[in-house]
Design an enzyme around this catalytic site. Structure first.
Site, short mmCIF file in Angstrom:
data_model
loop_
_atom_site.label_atom_id
_atom_site.label_comp_id
_atom_site.label_asym_id
_atom_site.label_seq_id
_atom_site.Cartn_x
_atom_site.Cartn_y
_atom_site.Cartn_z
N GLU A 49 0.71 -1.49 0.07
CA GLU A 49 0.24 0.15 0.12
C GLU A 49 0.91 1.19 0.28
O GLU A 49 1.35 1.77 0.98
CB GLU A 49 -0.98 0.06 1.23
N CYS A 65 -2.35 9.53 2.34
CA CYS A 65 -1.69 8.74 1.08
C CYS A 65 -2.50 9.23 -0.21
O CYS A 65 -2.07 9.45 -1.26
CB CYS A 65 -1.61 7.51 1.29
#
Ligand code: NAD
Length: 475
Positions: free
Chosen positions: A217, A251
């Site tokens: 991720e 993110c």
């Protein structure tokens, strides 16, 4: 175990989990439910203390933000796991094709074994406990390595998890890059890493040595495309919220805006109004998260200084922190950047702070080309009312996830797998996609005693030719 997990060497913790995972492969539903229940109880009982620890890590980060961005997402994830656990754990019957009948077949869902979770600092609770809960639901043992840059929350998380779980169920290993590298080198059955693309490459390399499958991720530059059909005031508010949440340290924050040429002044005005509405003040505002460390702040400031020296127009919105050395000094004011050169560091690196470059495009083809010439982003946002234009952009670009007419929200939808693609990562979790990420889907075919498979056996002859002739016409 007589020793407390912090005193047990990492390898011994792994070995204990490994042995436990092999001793009990068929993990009953009740055990999985109980583990999730304990995780939920931990959040419910200690949520305030954990949020205070995160606040201490950042200097300024409101407990309300931790409540919504860490705990709400976690609660949704836990609720979804609890709701579907029984159905997802069951063997899944599959249809058997005619030429194999009367055999039957199913897919048995089994735990992989021991799952490693390496977490980042920006949402230190959601991004460690979320993958851990999903892996536990799938019947695995879990080891977590939280970020060393959030020492207060990592230490409290470790203490609470060690009070709540046996070390061979779920344990925490703390430490910096050396420890993290050793952790990534353990022969896990699966390793989920959340962090930067640069470290993700190292993790993938370390895991490959053990043939450990990974979920990465990662980060990247997520574009936010504005169409001419946009309601600019609404879009600017949602972009400002997505960009400035957690001081831009998200993110999936929109990294930069792609704006139709000629709308620059209107966007600047709308974005300024949106910032005013969300954060009337910056320095001293408890809702406005500080940049994690002075090193991170210095990097952001140098990105802006560099691009300004290259001729970009920099618009600072509000007054950032002033007091040298104090946490408030790291409340960096929201900053718009116009005319940033494509080869500037600002347009090459993931920003990860409250700085929003605005690039202009002439036609949708230009926007598509700009996106496709760069690494595939973790998220993409589109704003407008022209659905045909939206469909065209989405079908011509590839990204980890998309939210249309808002930012960030796809992460909160449990029926959508969450993950990146290409340089923004691989694999996904959340919902059933996450459950399956940590599950061996074992195909089982059960032959019938009435099967005629011996027609395929040698010696080959006329009967074989007749059957093959029939099958060739069928298949
Ligand atoms: P980072 O890559 O610096 O660190 C993440 C973790 O990796 C930390 O726990 C660290 O100790 C560990 N680590 C460091 N060196 C290692 C090594 N050699 N081997 C194994 N592990 C190692 O990331 P960060 O600064 O904590 O987080 C910010 C980055 O994370 C940004 O790029 C952001 O986009 C990304 N991120 C992605 C997601 C997502 O869901 N895709 C979510 C949050 C953050």
């Amino acid at each position: 175990m007589t020793q407390a997990p912090p005193d047990i060497p990492m390898r011994a913790l792994f070995d204990a989990q490994y042995q436990a995972s092999r001793a009990q492969i068929d993990v009953p539903l009740a055990v999985r439910r109980d583990r999730l229940k304990r995780m939920r109880a931990l959040i419910n009982t200690h949520g305030a203390a954990l949020a205070d620890a995160v606040q201490a890590d950042f200097g300024v980060r409101s407990p309300q933000l931790t409540e919504v961005a860490d705990f709400l997402v976690l609660r949704a994830l836990l609720g979804d796991l609890e709701k579907h656990l029984a159905a997802w754990t069951k063997p899944q019957r599959v249809k058997t094709p005619l030429y194999l009948k009367p055999a039957s077949a199913y897919i048995q869902r089994q735990p992989l074994g021991v799952v490693g979770v390496i977490g980042p600092w920006n949402y230190p609770l959601q991004l460690t406990l979320g993958p851990a809960a999903t892996a536990l639901a799938a019947g695995n043992r879990v080891m977590i390595k939280p970020s060393e840059l959030t020492p207060h929350s990592s230490a409290l998380l470790a203490k609470l998890l060690h009070e709540t779980f046996e070390a061979d169920e779920l344990c925490v290993v703390q430490g910096g890059a050396d420890v993290a590298h050793e952790f990534a080198s353990l022969p896990f059955d699966h390793l989920l890493f959340t962090g930067s693309t640069a470290v993700g490459r190292k993790v993938a390399a370390a895991a490959a040595a053990n043939l450990t499958p990974t979920t990465l991720e990662l980060g990247g530059k997520s574009p936010c495309v504005i169409d001419r059909s946009v309601n600019l005031a609404d879009a600017a508010l949602k972009i400002a919220h997505g960009k400035l949440l957690n001081g831009g340290q998200t993110c999936i924050a929109p990294d930069y805006v792609l704006l139709p040429r000629g709308m620059e002044a209107a966007f600047e005005q709308a974005f300024t109004a949106a910032v005013q509405r969300l954060f009337p003040t910056i320095a001293g505002n408890p809702d406005y998260t500080a940049i994690l460390t002075e090193r991170h702040q210095a990097r952001l400031q140098s990105l802006v200084a560099d691009v300004a020296s290259q001729g970009a127009r920099v618009v600072t919105l509000g007054q950032g922190g002033q007091t040298a050395g104090a946490p408030l000094n790291r409340q960096m004011a929201p900053t718009l950047v116009f005319d940033a050169p494509a080869d500037s560091r600002l347009m090459a690196e993931e920003i990860f702070g409250p700085v929003l470059p605005v690039l202009v495009y002439d036609g949708m083809d230009d926007a598509v080309q700009y996106i496709n010439e760069r690494p595939r982003p973790l998220a993409l946002y589109w704003f407008g009312t022209d659905h045909i234009a939206c469909d065209r952009l989405l079908s011509r670009t590839v990204s980890g996830g998309v939210t249309v007419n808002d930012t960030l929200m796809h992460i909160a939808h449990e029926n959508l797998p969450f993950g990146g693609v290409g340089e923004s990562g691989w694999g996904a979790y959340h919902g059933e996609a996450g459950f399956l990420r940590f599950t061996q889907q074992k195909p089982v075919m059960v032959q019938s005693r009435f099967a005629i498979s011996d027609v395929f056996y040698p010696p080959y002859g006329a009967k074989f030719d007749r059957v093959m002739g029939l099958l060739k016409r069928w298949l």
